[in-house]
Design a protein around this motif. Structure first.
Motif, PDB file in Angstrom:
ATOM      1  N   TYR A  57      50.924 -26.546  60.594  1.00  0.00           N
ATOM      2  CA  TYR A  57      50.609 -25.928  61.965  1.00  0.00           C
ATOM      3  C   TYR A  57      50.374 -24.575  61.751  1.00  0.00           C
ATOM      4  O   TYR A  57      49.469 -23.718  62.148  1.00  0.00           O
ATOM      5  CB  TYR A  57      51.433 -26.157  63.049  1.00  0.00           C
ATOM      6  CG  TYR A  57      51.142 -27.607  63.765  1.00  0.00           C
ATOM      7  CD1 TYR A  57      50.006 -27.737  64.289  1.00  0.00           C
ATOM      8  CD2 TYR A  57      51.861 -28.521  63.775  1.00  0.00           C
ATOM      9  CE1 TYR A  57      49.460 -28.926  64.708  1.00  0.00           C
ATOM     10  CE2 TYR A  57      51.774 -29.967  64.144  1.00  0.00           C
ATOM     11  CZ  TYR A  57      50.680 -29.905  64.882  1.00  0.00           C
ATOM     12  OH  TYR A  57      50.236 -31.269  65.248  1.00  0.00           O
ATOM     13  N   THR A  58      51.424 -23.879  61.090  1.00  0.00           N
ATOM     14  CA  THR A  58      51.565 -22.306  60.991  1.00  0.00           C
ATOM     15  C   THR A  58      50.357 -21.915  59.981  1.00  0.00           C
ATOM     16  O   THR A  58      49.744 -20.769  60.301  1.00  0.00           O
ATOM     17  CB  THR A  58      52.736 -21.955  60.407  1.00  0.00           C
ATOM     18  OG1 THR A  58      53.701 -22.362  61.207  1.00  0.00           O
ATOM     19  CG2 THR A  58      53.021 -20.345  60.399  1.00  0.00           C
ATOM     20  N   ALA A  59      49.927 -22.504  59.077  1.00  0.00           N
ATOM     21  CA  ALA A  59      49.107 -22.115  57.986  1.00  0.00           C
ATOM     22  C   ALA A  59      47.974 -22.414  58.227  1.00  0.00           C
ATOM     23  O   ALA A  59      46.845 -21.866  57.843  1.00  0.00           O
ATOM     24  CB  ALA A  59      49.518 -22.768  56.614  1.00  0.00           C
ATOM     25  N   GLY A  60      47.728 -23.497  59.080  1.00  0.00           N
ATOM     26  CA  GLY A  60      46.185 -23.930  59.490  1.00  0.00           C
ATOM     27  C   GLY A  60      45.346 -24.150  58.143  1.00  0.00           C
ATOM     28  O   GLY A  60      45.897 -24.864  57.362  1.00  0.00           O
ATOM     29  N   PRO A  61      44.131 -23.785  58.222  1.00  0.00           N
ATOM     30  CA  PRO A  61      43.127 -24.153  57.173  1.00  0.00           C
ATOM     31  C   PRO A  61      43.616 -23.450  55.755  1.00  0.00           C
ATOM     32  O   PRO A  61      43.365 -24.289  54.694  1.00  0.00           O
ATOM     33  CB  PRO A  61      41.844 -23.372  57.309  1.00  0.00           C
ATOM     34  CG  PRO A  61      42.002 -23.025  58.898  1.00  0.00           C
ATOM     35  CD  PRO A  61      43.534 -22.884  59.177  1.00  0.00           C
ATOM     36  N   ASN A  62      44.575 -22.632  55.810  1.00  0.00           N
ATOM     37  CA  ASN A  62      45.113 -21.927  54.566  1.00  0.00           C
ATOM     38  C   ASN A  62      45.831 -23.154  53.668  1.00  0.00           C
ATOM     39  O   ASN A  62      46.202 -23.010  52.632  1.00  0.00           O
ATOM     40  CB  ASN A  62      46.160 -21.006  54.769  1.00  0.00           C
ATOM     41  CG  ASN A  62      45.168 -19.819  55.205  1.00  0.00           C
ATOM     42  OD1 ASN A  62      43.876 -19.550  54.729  1.00  0.00           O
ATOM     43  ND2 ASN A  62      45.538 -18.970  56.073  1.00  0.00           N
ATOM     44  N   PHE A  63      46.225 -24.169  54.574  1.00  0.00           N
ATOM     45  CA  PHE A  63      47.039 -25.082  53.880  1.00  0.00           C
ATOM     46  C   PHE A  63      46.365 -26.004  52.715  1.00  0.00           C
ATOM     47  O   PHE A  63      46.827 -26.537  51.919  1.00  0.00           O
ATOM     48  CB  PHE A  63      47.703 -26.275  54.941  1.00  0.00           C
ATOM     49  CG  PHE A  63      48.705 -27.176  54.425  1.00  0.00           C
ATOM     50  CD1 PHE A  63      50.179 -26.783  54.397  1.00  0.00           C
ATOM     51  CD2 PHE A  63      48.611 -28.424  53.871  1.00  0.00           C
ATOM     52  CE1 PHE A  63      51.157 -27.515  54.141  1.00  0.00           C
ATOM     53  CE2 PHE A  63      49.614 -29.263  53.330  1.00  0.00           C
ATOM     54  CZ  PHE A  63      50.892 -28.740  53.644  1.00  0.00           C
ATOM     55  N   ALA A  64      44.982 -25.973  52.861  1.00  0.00           N
ATOM     56  CA  ALA A  64      44.122 -26.507  51.881  1.00  0.00           C
ATOM     57  C   ALA A  64      44.661 -26.150  50.471  1.00  0.00           C
ATOM     58  O   ALA A  64      44.471 -27.248  49.483  1.00  0.00           O
ATOM     59  CB  ALA A  64      42.660 -26.299  52.229  1.00  0.00           C
TER      60      ALA A  64
ATOM     61  N   ASP B  23      48.750 -33.841  61.565  1.00  0.00           N
ATOM     62  CA  ASP B  23      49.379 -32.338  61.565  1.00  0.00           C
ATOM     63  C   ASP B  23      48.197 -31.894  60.631  1.00  0.00           C
ATOM     64  O   ASP B  23      47.387 -30.631  60.932  1.00  0.00           O
ATOM     65  CB  ASP B  23      50.529 -31.971  61.038  1.00  0.00           C
ATOM     66  CG  ASP B  23      51.677 -32.677  62.090  1.00  0.00           C
ATOM     67  OD1 ASP B  23      51.373 -32.872  63.329  1.00  0.00           O
ATOM     68  OD2 ASP B  23      52.802 -32.756  61.451  1.00  0.00           O
ATOM     69  N   LEU B  24      48.023 -32.493  59.621  1.00  0.00           N
ATOM     70  CA  LEU B  24      46.982 -31.801  58.535  1.00  0.00           C
ATOM     71  C   LEU B  24      45.805 -31.828  59.074  1.00  0.00           C
ATOM     72  O   LEU B  24      44.726 -31.004  58.825  1.00  0.00           O
ATOM     73  CB  LEU B  24      47.335 -32.791  57.032  1.00  0.00           C
ATOM     74  CG  LEU B  24      48.591 -32.559  56.455  1.00  0.00           C
ATOM     75  CD1 LEU B  24      48.603 -33.406  55.232  1.00  0.00           C
ATOM     76  CD2 LEU B  24      48.947 -31.136  56.060  1.00  0.00           C
TER      77      LEU B  24
END
Lengths: 872, 534
Positions: free
Chosen positions: A637-644, A676-677
């Motif tokens: 949730y915190t990272a958003g698309p950066n989690f990719a 979430d992802l």
């Protein structure tokens, strides 16, 4: 064709490992080669009085394990297996079992009793073994005491094992008659028989619904039970009180005529009888409290405003005599009871009951307890000080804050002084617990006049932090008190009086986690939970201090990940610690992610945190995995698309989590994390969807996966569809039939009990969320056509549910959403279809005037979308 | 079953335990994890609702204003998933680094490298795969299988075995690299690992190796893989392990097992597995049985002796074709064996199941095998033919011979030809009554010589019985010969004189001579004189 099994059975209990293994193998082989002959031999062994007791007992045990298992699947398989045996074998086995009830060896009888009950549990629901009850009852008239005893014990176990509906009323009457006669001291001379009868009644009470509506029969049963509480045999007295406890919850509304007598009996037992009996006598009152609390809750509930059973206010009526009795018990503490995990004594039971009484009657209890507190709280005898404190702590939930606040304001300083200076650990333990209760119930935004002020807050903190250096049980309670203190400031904005002390608080809590004795009394867990709560309830102002925690917690986690060569005991502790640290990270991540100014600064740690979490997944411990997964969800949730960028490494653990049927909580949490992802990555999750969907579909078709995981999986379909839009098309052919068959199942389920109803509604909600996600995911795509064929079924599902009238609010709201989504996405394709469905129109109209604004809002949305579709 | 040390007395249900927990309870504090989970759940719910309501508000493309375009090529395919290869992107440049990591003595580097290699191999068509499958990389992976010094050793073992599994799944050359590197004994050794993930992955790798060739299977068996594999079937095994073990076992059974005792041992396991409710296990078990049945009559006899036939026959009615397919293959093999062996199938009730397979919507291969099984049974004893008739299968066969798909049609004709060839006179009368003459006559235009010959045999038996009828008949005609003429059979028979096959030619002539030529007045004269004409 009975086989010779005695020697194997004896060898299987040998102290010699090799002998034992060999015997176990042989038994297993015999069972595999010829199950009927094997079971037959076991029953013959059990029935044979010439065989050694040890082999007979084991024979019975194996037989029992061949009929029943804890795990539901296995249990059903075993029942099926038994039913499919040939009739002759089963008859022979049952005959041998019944014959064993006449054995002079009591252990053999008792074992046979349990096996008979297991067989009955399987056969009676299938209308087999109809002669069982009669043949047992015919034994009752036998002269021999041991036969009677064995038979009554069997009746008890049978009642425990089978459902009351399976036995017809005529037989119930005769069972109860036999049991109650067996309890009657004026006609039955053997105390062994009376004990067996009393224990049997305990299990048979569930069968007595009809009999309890008949005044004469009920009077008779109650008289015999009450007489049995006065028996000279302590075991009979205990069993009789256990019956009273069971009656208090099963037949609460029938108790009024007997309460005076029961009160006198329990009063005498609590004061004079041996502890096991006294504990049951107290339990009777706790159980009455449970009943009345439930009923009064129903009275107060907005939903019904009524209860099926009326409240008789037994506790309120008994109050003047009941409270003094309970206060007396508080003085019977054991030395060091707070050091002993398993301790349970009259004082503990009495205090727990006092707490329930306070919740039942509210303000009325305060004047009855205050004199006891005032008299004893400063006495030199620690028992008196502790009892007074415990009484005070016990009545803090229930009475109104207005009634309690003046008292607490006076007592607070005394309590703080006691916590720092009382010479007795037990007193300090109870004092810290009482402070926690004060903060829990008399402090916070919901309480009008909080007892905590800017002024006394500093003093409270000083004492609490100081006490964290005390012995583990006291320190643990101090952490708990801090937890509730912090919780009270959850909605305080930036003026929390805790703000100036954050540094000190963190420092002390981290110190506690490093105490050498931190694993005692749950101390470390409490310290981390207090830390988490302080973080969770913190505000923007303290964000920089919370941020400083991150490297500290990461370092600790890093150390646990790198630790090697641990003993299994050390490993367990290591796992616990890892779980706590991941939990702590989760809370911090969530906090930092929710504060706009901190998010960016936080993200500099994201790579390292992810790296650590991936290492944690290498651990095989379920709890740790759950915690790490939850932390990942927060991070997504915190990272958003950066989690990719983390997905390539993380994916394997995601898949592992989804495959974990055995530890289904992990599976459930992982399913949630997929959602979430989806929200964090949106279409960047696409490359992983084939794998995820394949696994989710597998999970749905498995009958080994715990059912509670299935509704979230359906919701997850919706999440995926929302994230990848029309790319979901290729999964429709698999997902839709699954949804349809689940929908059919859940629409037609006749819910016998609340659990099932709740589950059904969860399932429906999951299905509806899936439909909404899919429909909205396809919205304005040229591929919406692909959904048209499914529309009729979706509508039909909602129709059936509406007709069944068992939707809860959440389902209703989701159903309205789906109606709107159908119209919104499919437009003119479904307009006519929806117009034809009268129940959807009714549902929408009905909900437009609902109390719940969220439901009204959903109904309006649905109406709007449908109007557009029909007119467009 | 080993007697569990469960207490011999059931626990009484006193509420004491629940109350004990209530003593000085601080629920919120002790249930931190559940509370955090609940918190995340709430968060999740509100995020989900936000996403939905955002979409619902988004009316720019409201369908009521936009006419639905026919789905056509107008819209370009959604952009190719450029990042669809989740693993190799970052790694493509440093293959050397990975191989160095693999050879390193540091555990964490080994693990990291092994995972990367495994991922490269997991992606179909990854260009790096070829570079990874070199003798020394594979040899190193095999070495890492024995890693155990580290607490995370099992993870490394799983990863290394996984990588080898993927390699063994490739071409024959790839599998050979794995076997040459000595992987088999080490993988077999891993079957003793206390870690079920390790055992599972090792089984997978061995299963892939065994699938390669008979030599590979013998390699696995010679290294004790067989015995170790059988020991995986125990009540403690988790389902995924059992599935894997069953699959691997079925691969080993693909070839003939070296000894009878091994076949027996396998059958004992299979017998238990056949009661499984897990479809995957059941399917692979049935495949194993069908492979065994393929190895010859000895194996078939052992299958019969293991008493699994009744269960197999029951499984014909299983709802999944994945189970039914191997079962019918196995049973079809048994049906081709000796008459006494076939009798076991009939006794197990197979004839009640086969019509259902033939009439319901099953995949073609299942129907085909079912029909073949019927025709095999028809080739049996008179009693067995009677069983077919009693099961009312003849009309069904006749119908299939007319309307079935080509292969099934042929099998149905085989069945009728077999039944008429071997049937008793009474049975033949009954078969004729059902319309077999037409079926056999229609078949005379087929080009399959074996089948043609069988049909001629069948017709010959029929005509023989017809001669007996002739005696009873005052007019003295063979009623079945008349029937044959009426349905155009005689014409087709005459045409067969031109068929290029000696046996068929001779049989045709024999029939024509025996039943028509000598008695030309009853029928049209043959168009050409038969060469044997006197």
């Amino acid at each position: 064709m009975a086989l010779e099994v005695t020697q194997f059975l004896l060898n299987a209990q040998s102290i010699d490992q090799a002998t034992r293994t060999h015997a176990e193998e042989s038994l297993k082989q015999i069972q595999e080669q010829n199950l009927p002959a094997f079971l037959l031999s076991l029953s013959a062994e059990l029935a044979n009085d010439n065989r050694p007791l040890e082999s007979r007992k084991l024979a019975g045990l194996i037989l029992k394990n061949a009929l029943d298992a804890k795990e539901l699947h296995r249990k059903n398989d075993l029942a099926q297996r038994w039913l499919s045996l040939d009739l002759a074998t089963k008859t022979q086995i049952k005959t041998a079992l019944l014959q064993t009830l006449s054995s002079p060896v009591s252990n053999a009888r008792s074992t046979a009793s349990q096996v008979i009950a297991k067989v009955a549990g399987i056969e009676l629901p299938h209308k087999q073994w109809p002669e069982l009850i009669n043949s047992l009852l015919s034994n009752i008239h036998q002269v021999e005491t041991h036969v009677k005893q064995g038979t009554l014990e069997t009746l008890g176990y049978v009642c425990e094992e089978v459902d009351p509906q399976v036995v017809d009323q005529d037989q119930v009457n005769r069972i109860l008659t036999a049991v109650v006669q067996g309890m009657n001291a004026s006609t039955e001379t053997s105390s062994e028989v009376r004990l067996a009868a009393t224990r049997a009644l305990y299990n048979a009470l569930g069968f007595a619904q009809t009999n309890f509506t008949n005044d004469m029969e009920r009077d008779y049963i109650m008289r015999v039970v009450c007489e049995a509480t006065l028996s000279s045999d302590v075991k009979i007295r205990q069993a009789a009180f256990e019956c009273l406890v069971a009656i208090s919850s099963t037949y609460y509304e029938k108790l009024a005529p007997y309460m005076q007598d029961i009160f006198n009996i329990t009063l005498k037992a609590v004061r004079e009888d041996e502890e096991p009996v006294a504990l049951q006598a107290i339990e009777f009152w706790s159980s009455i409290c449970d009943e009345e609390i439930d009923i009064l809750d129903d009275y107060r509930s907005e939903y019904t405003g009524d209860s099926e059973v009326p409240c008789f206010y037994f506790i309120k009526q008994a109050l003047p005599a009941l409270v003094p009795m309970l206060l007396e018990t508080l003085l019977k503490q054991e030395e060091d009871q707070d050091q002993d995990e398993g301790a349970w004594n009259v004082a503990m039971a009495g205090g727990t009951c006092l707490g329930l009484v306070a919740r039942t009657v509210g303000d009325d209890i305060v004047p009855l307890v205050m004199p006891f507190i005032e008299e004893n709280i400063s006495k030199p005898d620690w028992r008196r000080r502790e009892a007074a404190t415990y009484a005070f702590g016990s009545i803090l939930e229930g009475p109104s804050p207005g009634k309690l606040a003046p008292i607490v304001n006076v007592a607070l300083n005394f309590m703080l002084a006691a916590l720092s200076r009382d010479p007795n650990n037990h007193v300090k333990d109870t004092t810290a617990w009482t402070l926690g209760r004060i903060f829990e119930f008399l402090h916070g935004a919901a309480v009008e006049t909080s007892v905590i002020t800017q002024e006394n807050c500093q003093q409270i903190l000083t004492v609490l932090l100081q006490s964290m250096k005390d012995v583990p049980n006291v320190a643990e309670k101090a952490c708990g008190a801090l937890y509730f203190l912090a919780q009270g400031y959850e909605d305080e904005g930036s003026v929390s009086p805790l703000t100036p002390f954050f540094q000190d608080i963190f420092q002390m809590l981290l110190f506690v986690t490093h105490r050498e004795d931190a694993t005692e009394k749950n101390l470390r867990t409490s310290a981390y939970e207090a830390l988490n709560e302080v973080v969770r309830c913190s505000n923007d102002e303290t964000a920089p201090i919370v941020m400083q925690l991150i490297p500290v917690i990461m370092l600790e986690l890093h150390q646990t990940v790198e630790a090697q060569k641990l003993t299994s005991d050390e490993r367990d502790k290591q796992n616990d610690l890892q779980g706590l640290l991941c939990g702590c990270l989760q809370v911090i991540i969530q906090k930092m992610g929710s504060i706009e100014g901190s998010k960016y600064a936080f993200m500099q740690y994201a790579d390292q945190i992810m790296d650590l979490l991936l290492k944690v997944f290498a651990s095989r411990n379920a709890t740790v995995h759950e915690e790490a997964m939850l932390a990942i969800g927060a991070l997504a949730y915190t990272a958003g698309p950066n989690f990719a960028k983390y997905m390539p490494q993380f994916y394997q653990y995601l898949e592992m989590g989804l495959q974990n049927f055995e530890e289904y909580q992990i599976c459930a949490i992982t399913v949630g994390v997929v959602g979430d992802l989806c929200r964090a990555l949106e279409d960047k999750i696409l490359p992983y969807c084939d794998g995820i969907m394949t696994q989710l579909l597998k999970n749905l078709s498995s009958n080994q996966l715990h059912r509670s995981v299935k509704p979230p999986i359906f919701s997850c379909f919706g999440d995926i569809a929302l994230a990848i839009g029309e790319n979901f098309e290729k999964y429709l052919v698999y997902a839709m039939p699954m949804l349809q068959s689940a929908a059919e199942l859940s629409a037609h389920v006749v819910s016998q009990d609340d659990d099932m109803l709740e589950y059904t509604n969860q399932l429906r909600n999951g299905i509806l969320e899936a439909y909404s996600g899919i429909l909205q995911g396809f919205k304005s795509s040229p591929k919406t056509q692909a959904l048209v064929p499914y529309a009729a079924h979706v509508l039909q599902f909602i129709d059936t549910m509406y007709g069944g009238r068992e939707m809860d609010d959440a389902v209703m709201k989701s159903a309205l959403g789906v109606l709107g989504d159908l119209a919104d996405t499919l437009g003119s394709h479904v307009g006519p279809l929806i117009s034809q469905s009268s129940s959807s129109k009714d549902l929408i109209e009905e909900c437009m005037v609902y109390d719940d604004p969220l439901i009204r809002e959903s109904a309006e949305w649905a109406k709007l979308a449908i109007n557009r579709a029909v007119s467009g | 079953m080993p007697p569990s040390p469960s207490p011999s007395h059931p626990q009484r249900r006193t509420p004491e335990n629940a109350r004990k927990k209530a003593y000085k309870e601080q629920t919120d504090v002790t249930n931190g994890r559940r509370r955090r989970e609940a918190q995340l759940l709430r968060l999740r719910k509100s995020h989900r609702e936000d996403t939905l309501s955002k979409r619902r508000r988004d009316d720019t493309f409201s369908p009521s204003t936009e006419p639905e375009p026919d789905i056509g090529p107008a819209r370009p395919e959604s952009d190719p998933p450029s990042s669809s290869d989740p693993s190799s992107d970052a790694d493509s440049n440093n293959l050397l680094g990975i191989i160095n990591g693999l050879k390193s003595e540091t555990f964490s580097l080994q693990l990291e490298a092994t995972i990367k290699i495994r991922k490269i191999l997991s992606v179909d068509g990854n260009s790096l795969a070829g570079e990874v499958i070199t003798a020394d990389v594979v040899a190193r992976l095999v070495e890492l299988l024995s890693s155990k010094k580290n607490p995370r050793g099992p993870q490394l073992q799983v990863e290394a075995a996984w990588a080898l599994t993927n390699i063994a799944a490739g071409t024959s050359e790839h599998t050979e690299v794995v076997t040459n590197a000595g992987a088999v004994p080490k993988l077999v050794k891993l079957l003793e690992s206390p870690c079920s993930d390790v055992r599972e992955q090792a089984m997978w790798a061995l299963g892939n190796i065994a699938a390669e060739s008979q030599m590979c299977r013998e390699l696995v068996i010679d290294h004790g893989g067989f015995v170790q594999l059988l020991s995986q079937f125990n009540e403690h095994a988790r389902v995924s392990n059992l599935r894997m073990a069953t699959w691997t076992l079925s691969n080993l059974c693909f070839g003939k097992l070296p000894s009878k005792s091994q076949t027996k041992a396998v059958l004992q396991i299979l017998q238990q597995l056949l009661t499984s409710i897990d479809e995957k296990i059941l399917s692979d078990t049935c495949w194993a049985v069908s492979y065994l049945c393929n190895h010859g009559t000895d194996e078939i006899q052992m299958v019969i002796e293991s008493q699994i036939c009744p269960r197999l026959v029951k499984l014909l009615m299983h709802s999944s074709p994945k189970v039914v397919t191997p079962v019918i293959l196995a049973l079809a093999n048994v049906s081709a064996a000796a008459d006494c062996q076939v009798q076991f199938l009939i006794d197990s009730g197979i004839l009640q199941c086969l019509p259902k397979l033939l009439t319901r919507n099953y995949p073609k291969c299942i129907k085909n095998q079912a029909c073949m099984t019927v025709s095999n049974i028809c080739a049996g004893t008179i009693a067995q033919i009677q069983a077919i008739i009693d099961a009312k299968m003849v009309p069904l066969l006749i119908q299939l011979s007319q309307h079935g798909e080509t292969d099934i049609k042929k099998e149905a004709i085989w069945a009728i030809a077999n039944a008429t060839s071997g049937g008793s006179p009474d049975q033949i009368r009954s078969l004729v009554g059902d319309g077999c003459i037409l079926t056999l006559c229609n078949a005379l235009v087929l080009s399959d010589a074996d089948l043609l010959y069988a049909c001629l045999n069948g017709l010959e038996s029929i005509l023989k019985v017809g001669d007996v009828e002739k005696m009873k008949d005052e007019v003295g005609t063979n009623p079945y010969a008349v029937l044959m003429e009426e349905c155009g059979g005689l014409d087709k028979l005459e045409n067969l004189q031109g068929f290029n096959n000696d046996a068929i030619f001779e049989k045709t002539i024999k029939l024509l001579e025996s039943y028509w030529v000598e008695d030309g007045s009853e029928s049209e004269a043959p168009k050409e004189p038969s060469p044997d004409d006197t």
